[in-house]
Design a protein around this motif. Structure first.
Motif, PDB file in Angstrom:
ATOM      1  N   ILE A  94      93.805  31.557 -36.742  1.00  0.00           N
ATOM      2  CA  ILE A  94      94.089  30.479 -37.702  1.00  0.00           C
ATOM      3  C   ILE A  94      95.491  30.637 -38.281  1.00  0.00           C
ATOM      4  O   ILE A  94      96.281  29.689 -38.311  1.00  0.00           O
ATOM      5  N   VAL A  95      95.811  31.858 -38.715  1.00  0.00           N
ATOM      6  CA  VAL A  95      97.133  32.118 -39.288  1.00  0.00           C
ATOM      7  C   VAL A  95      98.214  31.901 -38.228  1.00  0.00           C
ATOM      8  O   VAL A  95      99.237  31.246 -38.478  1.00  0.00           O
ATOM      9  N   PHE A  96      97.983  32.428 -37.016  1.00  0.00           N
ATOM     10  CA  PHE A  96      98.969  32.276 -35.952  1.00  0.00           C
ATOM     11  C   PHE A  96      99.163  30.810 -35.572  1.00  0.00           C
ATOM     12  O   PHE A  96     100.296  30.367 -35.353  1.00  0.00           O
ATOM     13  N   GLY A  97      98.068  30.070 -35.495  1.00  0.00           N
ATOM     14  CA  GLY A  97      98.180  28.650 -35.149  1.00  0.00           C
ATOM     15  C   GLY A  97      99.048  27.896 -36.145  1.00  0.00           C
ATOM     16  O   GLY A  97      99.942  27.132 -35.758  1.00  0.00           O
ATOM     17  N   ALA A  98      98.809  28.115 -37.429  1.00  0.00           N
ATOM     18  CA  ALA A  98      99.626  27.474 -38.458  1.00  0.00           C
ATOM     19  C   ALA A  98     101.077  27.944 -38.364  1.00  0.00           C
ATOM     20  O   ALA A  98     102.012  27.139 -38.469  1.00  0.00           O
ATOM     21  N   PHE A  99     101.280  29.233 -38.146  1.00  0.00           N
ATOM     22  CA  PHE A  99     102.619  29.807 -38.035  1.00  0.00           C
ATOM     23  C   PHE A  99     103.376  29.202 -36.849  1.00  0.00           C
ATOM     24  O   PHE A  99     104.546  28.808 -36.988  1.00  0.00           O
ATOM     25  N   GLN A 115     107.683  25.744 -34.716  1.00  0.00           N
ATOM     26  CA  GLN A 115     107.756  24.366 -34.232  1.00  0.00           C
ATOM     27  C   GLN A 115     107.225  24.233 -32.793  1.00  0.00           C
ATOM     28  O   GLN A 115     107.758  23.481 -31.990  1.00  0.00           O
ATOM     29  N   GLU A 116     106.174  24.975 -32.477  1.00  0.00           N
ATOM     30  CA  GLU A 116     105.560  24.914 -31.147  1.00  0.00           C
ATOM     31  C   GLU A 116     104.269  24.111 -31.221  1.00  0.00           C
ATOM     32  O   GLU A 116     103.524  24.195 -32.193  1.00  0.00           O
ATOM     33  N   THR A 117     104.012  23.354 -30.179  1.00  0.00           N
ATOM     34  CA  THR A 117     102.781  22.582 -30.094  1.00  0.00           C
ATOM     35  C   THR A 117     101.823  23.323 -29.165  1.00  0.00           C
ATOM     36  O   THR A 117     102.198  23.656 -28.037  1.00  0.00           O
ATOM     37  N   PRO A 118     100.609  23.583 -29.631  1.00  0.00           N
ATOM     38  CA  PRO A 118      99.668  24.308 -28.759  1.00  0.00           C
ATOM     39  C   PRO A 118      99.257  23.461 -27.553  1.00  0.00           C
ATOM     40  O   PRO A 118      99.116  22.242 -27.652  1.00  0.00           O
ATOM     41  N   ARG A 119      99.097  24.137 -26.412  1.00  0.00           N
ATOM     42  CA  ARG A 119      98.645  23.478 -25.189  1.00  0.00           C
ATOM     43  C   ARG A 119      97.118  23.505 -25.130  1.00  0.00           C
ATOM     44  O   ARG A 119      96.482  24.298 -25.814  1.00  0.00           O
ATOM     45  N   PHE A 130      91.409  29.872 -27.708  1.00  0.00           N
ATOM     46  CA  PHE A 130      91.152  30.160 -29.125  1.00  0.00           C
ATOM     47  C   PHE A 130      89.707  29.804 -29.482  1.00  0.00           C
ATOM     48  O   PHE A 130      89.038  30.517 -30.208  1.00  0.00           O
ATOM     49  N   GLY A 131      89.242  28.689 -28.950  1.00  0.00           N
ATOM     50  CA  GLY A 131      87.862  28.280 -29.203  1.00  0.00           C
ATOM     51  C   GLY A 131      86.853  29.288 -28.690  1.00  0.00           C
ATOM     52  O   GLY A 131      85.822  29.539 -29.329  1.00  0.00           O
ATOM     53  N   LEU A 132      87.135  29.884 -27.544  1.00  0.00           N
ATOM     54  CA  LEU A 132      86.235  30.910 -27.005  1.00  0.00           C
ATOM     55  C   LEU A 132      86.202  32.146 -27.898  1.00  0.00           C
ATOM     56  O   LEU A 132      85.154  32.768 -28.061  1.00  0.00           O
ATOM     57  N   ILE A 133      87.336  32.469 -28.495  1.00  0.00           N
ATOM     58  CA  ILE A 133      87.352  33.603 -29.420  1.00  0.00           C
ATOM     59  C   ILE A 133      86.560  33.266 -30.681  1.00  0.00           C
ATOM     60  O   ILE A 133      85.821  34.107 -31.198  1.00  0.00           O
TER      61      ILE A 133
END
Length: 141
Positions: free
Chosen positions: A74-79, A85-89, A96-99
């Motif tokens: 969660i923290v990394f995603g927001a960071f 300024q990266e968009t997750p693929r 991430f959902g599996l984790i």
């Protein structure tokens, strides 16, 4: 709740220690390493108490680890979105959902229910003598 709060603060510091230097690629690597090391020290000042408090509260080490991993995501995603300024693929989101799914396995499905013993097995375990002795199991034939 105190454990979750401390883990969140520690993860904010650790995310900056691990990835914050990516915006300063012109700085010498040794400076990035020293700066990251200093930030990581502060992270440990939150992480260690979080784990102690959590373990004393009844969480297992595995539960604390899985909790920490989800907080990290969660923290990394927001960071990554806000700072780098990266968009997750899509494949990263699925990973991430599996984790996150692991939390449900460790906290929910991981609660083993005791299996009732038949009288003969229970008696064998009670009279084994040495507490480290291997119990003898029978097939019941």
């Amino acid at each position: 709740m105190k454990t979750v709060l401390l883990l969140t603060v520690s993860n904010i510091f650790m995310t900056f220690a691990w990835y914050g230097h990516l915006k300063f690629k012109t700085s010498p690597l040794w400076i990035a390493i020293l700066a990251s090391w200093g930030i990581a020290f502060v992270e440990y000042c939150f992480q260690v108490p979080a784990n102690r408090i959590g373990h004393d509260s009844g969480y297992t080490a595995a539960q604390l680890k899985v909790m920490q991993e989800v907080i990290t995501l969660i923290v990394f995603g927001a960071f990554a979105i806000l700072y780098l300024q990266e968009t997750p693929r899509w494949n990263e989101l699925v990973g991430f959902g599996l984790i996150v799914l692991a939390v449900f396995v460790v906290f929910g499905l991981g609660k083993a229910k005791p299996v009732p013993l038949d009288a003969q097995t229970a008696a064998t375990l009670e009279t084994a003598g040495d507490e480290h002795a291997s119990p003898t199991f029978t097939t019941g034939n």
